[in-house]
Write a protein that holds these residues in place. Structure first.
Motif, PDB file in Angstrom:
ATOM      1  N   THR A  67       0.843  -0.954   0.031  1.00 26.53           N
ATOM      2  CA  THR A  67       0.012   0.170  -0.010  1.00 26.53           C
ATOM      3  C   THR A  67       0.862   1.102   0.057  1.00 26.53           C
ATOM      4  OG1 THR A  67      -1.654  -1.243   1.161  1.00 26.53           O
ATOM      5  CG2 THR A  67      -1.823   1.291   1.096  1.00 26.53           C
ATOM      6  N   ALA A  68       0.680   2.160  -0.976  1.00 28.26           N
ATOM      7  CA  ALA A  68       1.320   3.462  -1.153  1.00 28.26           C
ATOM      8  C   ALA A  68       0.752   4.448  -0.171  1.00 28.26           C
ATOM      9  CB  ALA A  68       1.494   3.884  -2.396  1.00 28.26           C
ATOM     10  N   HIS A  69       1.493   5.353   0.701  1.00 29.95           N
ATOM     11  CA  HIS A  69       1.081   6.329   1.349  1.00 29.95           C
ATOM     12  C   HIS A  69       1.617   7.617   0.854  1.00 29.95           C
ATOM     13  CE1 HIS A  69      -0.505   3.334   4.271  1.00 29.95           C
ATOM     14  NE2 HIS A  69       0.627   2.680   3.953  1.00 29.95           N
ATOM     15  N   LEU A  70       1.034   8.680   0.485  1.00 26.83           N
ATOM     16  CA  LEU A  70       1.665   9.748  -0.471  1.00 26.83           C
ATOM     17  C   LEU A  70       1.616  10.991   0.261  1.00 26.83           C
ATOM     18  CD1 LEU A  70      -0.112   8.731  -3.761  1.00 26.83           C
ATOM     19  CD2 LEU A  70       2.114   7.920  -3.009  1.00 26.83           C
ATOM     20  N   GLY A  71       2.397  11.889   0.112  1.00 29.42           N
ATOM     21  CA  GLY A  71       2.630  13.217   0.570  1.00 29.42           C
ATOM     22  C   GLY A  71       3.382  14.120  -0.258  1.00 29.42           C
ATOM     23  N   THR A  72       3.770  15.483   0.595  1.00 31.46           N
ATOM     24  CA  THR A  72       4.566  16.197  -0.255  1.00 31.46           C
ATOM     25  C   THR A  72       5.430  16.879   0.787  1.00 31.46           C
ATOM     26  OG1 THR A  72       2.940  18.044   0.035  1.00 31.46           O
ATOM     27  CG2 THR A  72       2.989  16.824  -1.967  1.00 31.46           C
ATOM     28  N   TRP A  73       6.793  17.226   0.411  1.00 28.16           N
ATOM     29  CA  TRP A  73       7.828  17.755   1.052  1.00 28.16           C
ATOM     30  C   TRP A  73       8.223  18.895   0.192  1.00 28.16           C
ATOM     31  CZ3 TRP A  73       9.218  18.427   6.091  1.00 28.16           C
ATOM     32  CH2 TRP A  73      10.363  19.078   6.368  1.00 28.16           C
ATOM     33  N   LYS A  74       7.783  20.207   0.507  1.00 31.26           N
ATOM     34  CA  LYS A  74       8.366  21.429  -0.446  1.00 31.26           C
ATOM     35  C   LYS A  74       8.140  21.112  -1.871  1.00 31.26           C
ATOM     36  CE  LYS A  74      12.502  22.841   0.676  1.00 31.26           C
ATOM     37  NZ  LYS A  74      14.121  22.704   0.975  1.00 31.26           N
ATOM     38  N   ARG A  75       6.919  20.670  -1.936  1.00 34.70           N
ATOM     39  CA  ARG A  75       6.128  20.415  -3.207  1.00 34.70           C
ATOM     40  C   ARG A  75       6.832  19.300  -4.019  1.00 34.70           C
ATOM     41  NH1 ARG A  75       6.133  26.873  -5.596  1.00 34.70           N
ATOM     42  NH2 ARG A  75       4.726  27.613  -3.661  1.00 34.70           N
ATOM     43  N   LYS A  76       7.647  18.565  -3.336  1.00 31.68           N
ATOM     44  CA  LYS A  76       8.079  17.389  -4.055  1.00 31.68           C
ATOM     45  C   LYS A  76       7.194  16.019  -3.514  1.00 31.68           C
ATOM     46  CE  LYS A  76      12.067  15.377  -6.165  1.00 31.68           C
ATOM     47  NZ  LYS A  76      13.304  15.785  -6.812  1.00 31.68           N
ATOM     48  N   LYS A  77       6.828  15.226  -4.179  1.00 36.22           N
ATOM     49  CA  LYS A  77       6.015  14.152  -3.870  1.00 36.22           C
ATOM     50  C   LYS A  77       7.033  13.103  -3.199  1.00 36.22           C
ATOM     51  CE  LYS A  77       2.852  13.942  -7.780  1.00 36.22           C
ATOM     52  NZ  LYS A  77       2.146  13.043  -8.904  1.00 36.22           N
ATOM     53  N   VAL A  78       6.238  12.287  -2.143  1.00 37.75           N
ATOM     54  CA  VAL A  78       7.035  11.369  -1.197  1.00 37.75           C
ATOM     55  C   VAL A  78       6.171  10.410  -0.937  1.00 37.75           C
ATOM     56  CG1 VAL A  78       8.548  13.060  -0.020  1.00 37.75           C
ATOM     57  CG2 VAL A  78       6.467  12.671   1.032  1.00 37.75           C
ATOM     58  N   ALA A  79       6.710   9.024  -0.852  1.00 40.43           N
ATOM     59  CA  ALA A  79       5.713   7.791  -0.733  1.00 40.43           C
ATOM     60  C   ALA A  79       6.566   7.130   0.299  1.00 40.43           C
ATOM     61  CB  ALA A  79       5.546   7.376  -1.957  1.00 40.43           C
ATOM     62  N   VAL A  80       5.584   6.460   1.260  1.00 42.28           N
ATOM     63  CA  VAL A  80       6.118   5.424   2.151  1.00 42.28           C
ATOM     64  C   VAL A  80       5.112   4.171   1.707  1.00 42.28           C
ATOM     65  CG1 VAL A  80       6.277   4.324   4.362  1.00 42.28           C
ATOM     66  CG2 VAL A  80       6.730   6.712   3.643  1.00 42.28           C
ATOM     67  N   VAL A  81       5.844   3.022   1.016  1.00 41.95           N
ATOM     68  CA  VAL A  81       5.157   1.941   0.671  1.00 41.95           C
ATOM     69  C   VAL A  81       5.146   0.921   1.643  1.00 41.95           C
ATOM     70  CG1 VAL A  81       4.745   0.301  -1.101  1.00 41.95           C
ATOM     71  CG2 VAL A  81       5.319   2.649  -1.727  1.00 41.95           C
ATOM     72  N   THR A  82       4.174   0.287   2.259  1.00 48.14           N
ATOM     73  CA  THR A  82       4.038  -0.672   3.304  1.00 48.14           C
ATOM     74  C   THR A  82       3.744  -2.095   2.716  1.00 48.14           C
ATOM     75  OG1 THR A  82       2.182  -0.158   4.144  1.00 48.14           O
ATOM     76  CG2 THR A  82       4.129   0.989   5.099  1.00 48.14           C
ATOM     77  N   SER A  83       4.370  -3.129   3.159  1.00 43.38           N
ATOM     78  CA  SER A  83       3.978  -4.557   2.890  1.00 43.38           C
ATOM     79  C   SER A  83       4.310  -5.326   4.007  1.00 43.38           C
ATOM     80  CB  SER A  83       4.634  -4.998   1.631  1.00 43.38           C
ATOM     81  OG  SER A  83       4.191  -6.319   1.229  1.00 43.38           O
ATOM     82  N   GLY A  84       3.368  -5.525   4.767  1.00 45.51           N
ATOM     83  CA  GLY A  84       3.654  -6.310   6.063  1.00 45.51           C
ATOM     84  C   GLY A  84       4.724  -5.469   6.865  1.00 45.51           C
ATOM     85  N   LYS A  85       5.781  -5.942   7.319  1.00 46.81           N
ATOM     86  CA  LYS A  85       6.691  -5.107   8.140  1.00 46.81           C
ATOM     87  C   LYS A  85       7.813  -4.471   7.161  1.00 46.81           C
ATOM     88  CE  LYS A  85       6.395  -7.702  12.384  1.00 46.81           C
ATOM     89  NZ  LYS A  85       7.137  -8.633  13.403  1.00 46.81           N
ATOM     90  N   ASP A  86       7.529  -4.663   5.939  1.00 44.32           N
ATOM     91  CA  ASP A  86       8.611  -4.115   5.063  1.00 44.32           C
ATOM     92  C   ASP A  86       8.063  -2.563   4.846  1.00 44.32           C
ATOM     93  OD1 ASP A  86       9.496  -6.375   4.663  1.00 44.32           O
ATOM     94  OD2 ASP A  86       9.067  -6.689   2.369  1.00 44.32           O
ATOM     95  N   VAL A  87       9.393  -1.546   4.582  1.00 46.35           N
ATOM     96  CA  VAL A  87       8.984  -0.259   4.179  1.00 46.35           C
ATOM     97  C   VAL A  87       9.681   0.196   3.080  1.00 46.35           C
ATOM     98  CG1 VAL A  87       9.034   2.149   5.264  1.00 46.35           C
ATOM     99  CG2 VAL A  87       7.974   0.147   6.655  1.00 46.35           C
ATOM    100  N   THR A  88       9.158   0.689   2.066  1.00 52.13           N
ATOM    101  CA  THR A  88      10.171   1.167   0.805  1.00 52.13           C
ATOM    102  C   THR A  88       9.717   2.827   0.624  1.00 52.13           C
ATOM    103  OG1 THR A  88       9.751  -0.809  -0.122  1.00 52.13           O
ATOM    104  CG2 THR A  88      10.289   1.164  -1.426  1.00 52.13           C
ATOM    105  N   LEU A  89      10.852   3.708   0.960  1.00 47.66           N
ATOM    106  CA  LEU A  89      10.681   5.201   0.826  1.00 47.66           C
ATOM    107  C   LEU A  89      11.092   5.527  -0.715  1.00 47.66           C
ATOM    108  CD1 LEU A  89      12.894   5.932   3.891  1.00 47.66           C
ATOM    109  CD2 LEU A  89      10.446   5.455   3.730  1.00 47.66           C
ATOM    110  N   ALA A  90      10.280   6.347  -1.304  1.00 45.78           N
ATOM    111  CA  ALA A  90      10.395   6.710  -2.510  1.00 45.78           C
ATOM    112  C   ALA A  90      10.090   8.260  -2.770  1.00 45.78           C
ATOM    113  CB  ALA A  90       9.519   5.928  -3.597  1.00 45.78           C
ATOM    114  N   VAL A  91      10.882   8.881  -3.629  1.00 47.83           N
ATOM    115  CA  VAL A  91      10.603  10.253  -4.008  1.00 47.83           C
ATOM    116  C   VAL A  91      10.294  10.467  -5.398  1.00 47.83           C
ATOM    117  CG1 VAL A  91      11.808  12.739  -4.104  1.00 47.83           C
ATOM    118  CG2 VAL A  91      12.083  11.214  -2.062  1.00 47.83           C
ATOM    119  N   GLY A  92       9.332  11.505  -5.632  1.00 48.28           N
ATOM    120  CA  GLY A  92       8.713  11.565  -7.141  1.00 48.28           C
ATOM    121  C   GLY A  92       9.107  12.821  -7.572  1.00 48.28           C
TER     122      GLY A  92
END
Length: 356
Positions: A67-92
Motif C-alpha cells: 500500500t502506498a501512502h503519499l504526501g509532499t515535502w516542499k512541493r515534491k512528492k514523497v511515498a512510504v510503501v508498506t507491505s507487512g513489516k517492509d517499508v520502501t521510501l520513494a521520492v517523485g
C-alpha cells in the motif's frame, strides 16, 4: 507538536535530513529503463511509475501486495510503501527508491550513513510575523546513531557563542543574523557536531501543527502556569497547540529557569518520538505534508524522508536527553550570559556517535 508530526519536522527531526550522509542504495533507480509493472506485485494507491520502482525491490518474488501512502515535502512528492513489516521510501515525480527496510527479503535497512544530526529551531516569531530577523529561542539537536539509538541536546538560549559573519552574542541571536543556515553554523561551532540541516517554525506554525494533528499526548510531571493565562495540568493528557507552546516557553516558575525550559522542550521531542513509533511509518507522508506547510527547512525531500523514517527505527529506551548549560557571566556590553561548563562540553564529545 503531536509526536508523529514533530518527528517529521526533525529532522525534523528537527527536524531533520542529511545531505552529507551518503546516498542509500536499496535498489536500482526507477529513472533507468524499467520493465512493465509485474503482475507479481500490487501496490494500492500507486501509479505505474511508483509500482515499477517498488517492483524492482521485490524482483523475483511473487504475490506481493503493498500500500502506498503519499504526501509532499516542499512541493515534491514523497511515498512510504508498506507491505507487512517492509517499508520502501520513494521520492517523485519519477519515483526513485531512496531507502527503507525489508525484513521479508532479509535485507538490512538503508537510511543513510550514521550518525546523523538535525537542529530543531523554535523561532520567537509571533503568529503572523515572518521568521526572518527573529531569534532561535528553542534549539534542540536531535541525533541518531543508525543502530537504534539516539539523543537530544537542548542548547540554553543565553550561551555565549560566535556569530555568523563574526563577533559574539547569545547563541539564539544567530538566527536573526543568519537565518537557519547561520544558526546551524553557530551551533556547529559551539558543539563540534556535524549538524546537517534544520527545521524551524514560529509560535503560530507550532500551534497549527499541534492542533491540526490532533494534539500531543504526553505525561506532564508538574503543573505549570504560563504568563498567568495558560495552565498546563499535571499528569497524562493530550496537549493542545496553546498548552504545548506554554509548556515549551515557561521558565520563570521553574527552579532552574531557562535550563528547565530547554529540558521541557526536549520532553516534547521525546514524547513525539514515542508516539511516532506507535503510529507507524505509514503516517510519514501526511506528517511531512503538514510540517512543510507550517515550517521551513533546508532539507530536500530525500534527506527529510530518510531522516524521519530513521526515527521509526530508534528504540525510545536508547535515546538520552540533556541540556547544555553552565555558569552565569557578563558580556563586555553588560549582558547576562551563560558560559558552557565542562560537563556540557563532554556531552558534545559523547554525542558524536549520535547517541547519549
Amino acid at each position: 507538536m503531536r509526536a508523529r508530526h514533530l518527528a517529521a519536522a526533525l529532522a525534523a527531526a528537527a527536524v531533520a535530513l542529511a545531505g552529507c550522509s551518503g546516498d542509500p542504495d536499496p535498489a536500482p533507480s526507477s529513472t533507468s529503463p524499467t520493465p512493465t509493472p509485474s503482475p507479481a506485485i500490487t501496490v494500492k494507491g500507486a501509479d505505474a511509475a511508483l509500482t515499477r520502482a517498488v517492483a524492482k525491490v521485490y524482483a523475483g518474488k511473487t504475490g506481493v501486495t503493498a500500500t502506498a501512502h503519499l504526501g509532499t515535502w516542499k512541493r515534491k512528492k514523497v511515498a512510504v510503501v508498506t507491505s507487512g513489516k517492509d517499508v520502501t521510501l520513494a521520492v517523485g515525480p519519477s519515483w526513485k527508491v531512496v531507502g527503507g527496510w525489508w525484513p521479508s527479503l532479509e535485507r538490512r535497512a538503508s537510511l543513510g550513513k550514521g550518525p546523523r544530526f538535525v537542529l530543531v529551531i523554535g523561532s520567537d516569531a509571533r503568529p503572523g510575523e515572518p521568521l526572518k530577523g527573529t531569534r532561535g529561542d528553542t534549539l534542540q539537536i536531535v541525533g541518531i546513531d543508525g543502530k537504534g539509538g539516539g539523543g537530544i541536546i537542548g542548547m540554553a538560549r543565553d550561551i555565549w557563542a560566535p556569530m555568523p559573519g563574526g563577533g559574539e552574542a547569545k547563541i539564539n541571536a544567530a538566527f536573526a543574523y543568519g537565518g537557519g543556515k547561520g544558526q546551524v553554523e553557530t551551533v556547529r561551532a559551539v558543539t563540534g557536531l556535524p549538524i546537517e540541516g534544520y527545521v524551524v517554525t514560529g509560535f503560530g506554525g507550532f500551534q497549527k501543527i499541534v492542533n491540526k494533528s490532533g494534539g500531543l499526548p504526553m505525561k506532564v510531571a508538574e503543573k505549570l502556569v504560563f504568563l498567568g493565562t495558560t495552565t498546563v495540568k499535571k499528569g497524562k493528557q493530550v496537549l493542545s497547540g496553546k498548552s504545548a507552546l506554554a509548556y515549551a516557553r515557561e521558565r520563570k516558575s521553574l527552579p532552574d529557569g531557562d535550563f528547565g525550559r530547554s529540558a521541557h522542550q526536549g520532553d516534547l521531542l521525546l514524547a513525539a518520538a514515542v508516539a511516532a513509533r506507535v503510529q507507524g511509518p505509514s503516517v510519514i507522508p501526511k506528517e511531512m505534508t503538514l510540517v512543510s506547510k507550517f515550517a521551513e527547512s533546508d532539507r530536500t525531500a530525500t534527506e527529510a524522508l530518510t531522516f524521519v523514517a530513521s526515527m521509526y527505527k530508534v528504540s525510545p529506551g536508547k535515546v538520552g536527553h540533556t541540556v547544555a548549560k553552565g555558569g552565569f557571566g557578563t558580556s563586555s556590553d553588560g549582558q547576562s550570559i551563560v558560559i558552557l561548563d565542562d560537563e556540557s562540553k563532554q556531552a558534545f564529545v559523547k554525542f558524536k556517535d549520535g547517541r547519549l
